[in-house]
Design an enzyme around this catalytic site. Sequence first.
Site, PDB file in Angstrom:
ATOM      1  N   ASP A 156      72.508  40.383   8.831  1.00  0.00           N
ATOM      2  CA  ASP A 156      73.878  40.810   9.139  1.00  0.00           C
ATOM      3  C   ASP A 156      74.867  39.710   8.776  1.00  0.00           C
ATOM      4  OD1 ASP A 156      76.148  42.105  10.734  1.00  0.00           O
ATOM      5  OD2 ASP A 156      74.491  43.427  11.216  1.00  0.00           O
ATOM      6  N   HIS A 194      79.347  41.499  14.531  1.00  0.00           N
ATOM      7  CA  HIS A 194      78.383  42.583  14.357  1.00  0.00           C
ATOM      8  C   HIS A 194      76.945  42.135  14.604  1.00  0.00           C
ATOM      9  CE1 HIS A 194      76.588  45.997  11.915  1.00  0.00           C
ATOM     10  NE2 HIS A 194      77.533  46.643  12.577  1.00  0.00           N
ATOM     11  N   SER A 252      74.910  51.402  13.911  1.00  0.00           N
ATOM     12  CA  SER A 252      74.701  49.956  14.005  1.00  0.00           C
ATOM     13  C   SER A 252      74.006  49.598  15.307  1.00  0.00           C
ATOM     14  CB  SER A 252      76.051  49.216  13.958  1.00  0.00           C
ATOM     15  OG  SER A 252      76.535  49.125  12.660  1.00  0.00           O
TER      16      SER A 252
END
Length: 643
Positions: free
Chosen positions: A181, A222, A397
């Site tokens: 990520d 994230h 996600s």
Amino acid sequence: MLSTMLASRALALVVLVAAWQIEVEGFPRNEVFTNSFLVRFRRDMTLKEASGVANLHGFINLGKLLGSNREFHFLHRSVPHARTRRSLSHMRTLKSHPDVRFAIQQTGFQRTKRGYNRLRLAVLEEIQQQHQNEPTDPYFPFQWYLKNIGQNGGKPRLDLNVEAAWAQGFTGRNVTTAIMDDGVDYMHPDLRDNYNARASYDFSGNDPFPYPRYTDDWFNSHGTRCAGEVAAKRDNGVCGVGVAYNSKVAGIRMLDQPYMTDLIEANSMGHEPNLIDIYSASWGPTDDGKTVDGPRNATMRAIVRGVNEGRHGLGNIYVWASGDGGEEDDCNCDGYAASMWTVSINSAINNGENAHYDESCSSTLASTFSNGAKDPHTGVATTDLYGKCTKTHSGTSAAAPEAAGVFALALEANPQLSWRDIQHLTVLTSKRNSLYDAKNRFHWKMNGVGLEFNHLFGYGVMDAGAMVALAKEWKTVPPRYHCEAGLIRSPKKFTTNQSVILEIETTACQGKETEVNYVEHVQAVLSLNSTRRGEVTLYLISPSGTRSMILSRRPNDDDHRDGFSKWPFMTTHTWGEDPKGKWRLEAYISQETQQPNHGWILDWTLMIHGTKEAPYKDLPIQDENSKLAIVKKAHEDYMKKKH
């Protein structure tokens, strides 16, 4: 046997690499060239020798590609990171060296994080008193995906059933999940004790420290949020608790640069394959409903090598978020999520509905969770940047790391599970529970061996308790084979008013080394052109009558030039079936638009992947109503009929 397996794997790799060729060839209209170069030498080179060649011509050697002694990743800092023309002079300079076989300047492409980014903090309802044996972490009451008692309008007991896995003593010990990520805040108090520094790396910054780059809008939060879902520490008074709270998490920072390249992706997915068990990816091609894209050559090689050689031969597990393009997109057009080497995970909200951003496709294997229902702005509670916590992580996600955490629990229960064992366990232990399509488009159906599936949710919501219980008793599945079951090369036209049906009668390589009697994955490898690609719908029907929609209408896709070139549309819906007999491919043009359209199927190859021997025959039956009992009975009936 070994030569057969290697030949079978080689065939599969050829098919898969060919499948992405259209995307590579179709780029020139918008092609971007980076300052990254793949250099292949004529002989094995040491790092020092390769660096000498790089320095001689003004390059920097970033290291080997996938551990190869002949392929290296060079960077030239005087070349812009993104330009519209190749740097021919730099390639010629490299090629002039007598040890260099070829040099290829890397193209750049977009990869986007998957998550519903317009969330805000929400005021949550009062939640009933915790039991004494529950985690004491302050955010655990908000983690409805771990324990759903009806908070935020949810349906009680619609969760991952992790407490049943924890009660059996499994919390993810000795298992490492890599979060591929934008970085991981490894100094976060809820992550630092479970951080695996040896398995981590920053491929965006080319150093061992994958810490997120700061931005005012916390855009690079994230990866940290995904990491907390997997491995946030229990009972430490910080944030919540991870699904596998005693497992390790590694950070692979690779998503934070203007353009992605094949070399960055490949090195990320092939990084430390014997230290990393699970790779979790919550990103992919742009979810705009018009993109058809997948892994390039080096990345595909990395994934195939990972499943064949990683974890000391047991195979790495690649978990993929299925996509956030909603009903106007189809995750079978995403070559990462639709790959048979990955586990594609969709999401549901806490009352059982699909989330409005969920894509549907026949390659999805199972589902976990994302948003709350009563307040759509209530997401997944997890860790956030700079030691903070959040209650608003969301999208598919959020779903993929939850699945990775469940797999970590299963690997602790049985460290000898192969990558294929994990997929079989997912099929057999995921449950329908209360999942349903809010728009009543996709209903639950039974396939030819009695397995219940849904086009949105795959085989249902994952059940950690059931998975670890079965993992403890698991017997590794028989060898896998890849059978080219049939080929049609005669072009067939279909129009708005007239569909086309193609048929392939197959023996599934019966009597050959690659014989398949029990299906795992099926691919319809298609070349197809149409006046408007988004108006095409495709169905694949198995000999048992299982009907898989392998491509749905995508109203935003107005392509009329590229179409699909040997694209492997994949379905998991025929899992466990006998593949012998007649397979049908149906192609339709949507009638929802006023303008007439037509298309051509240029060629169709049917690829069947599975086992020759029955996969579950040595497993004990404890519940006569379980999926395992149902499938074993179907397989036994098949053997009686065969003889």
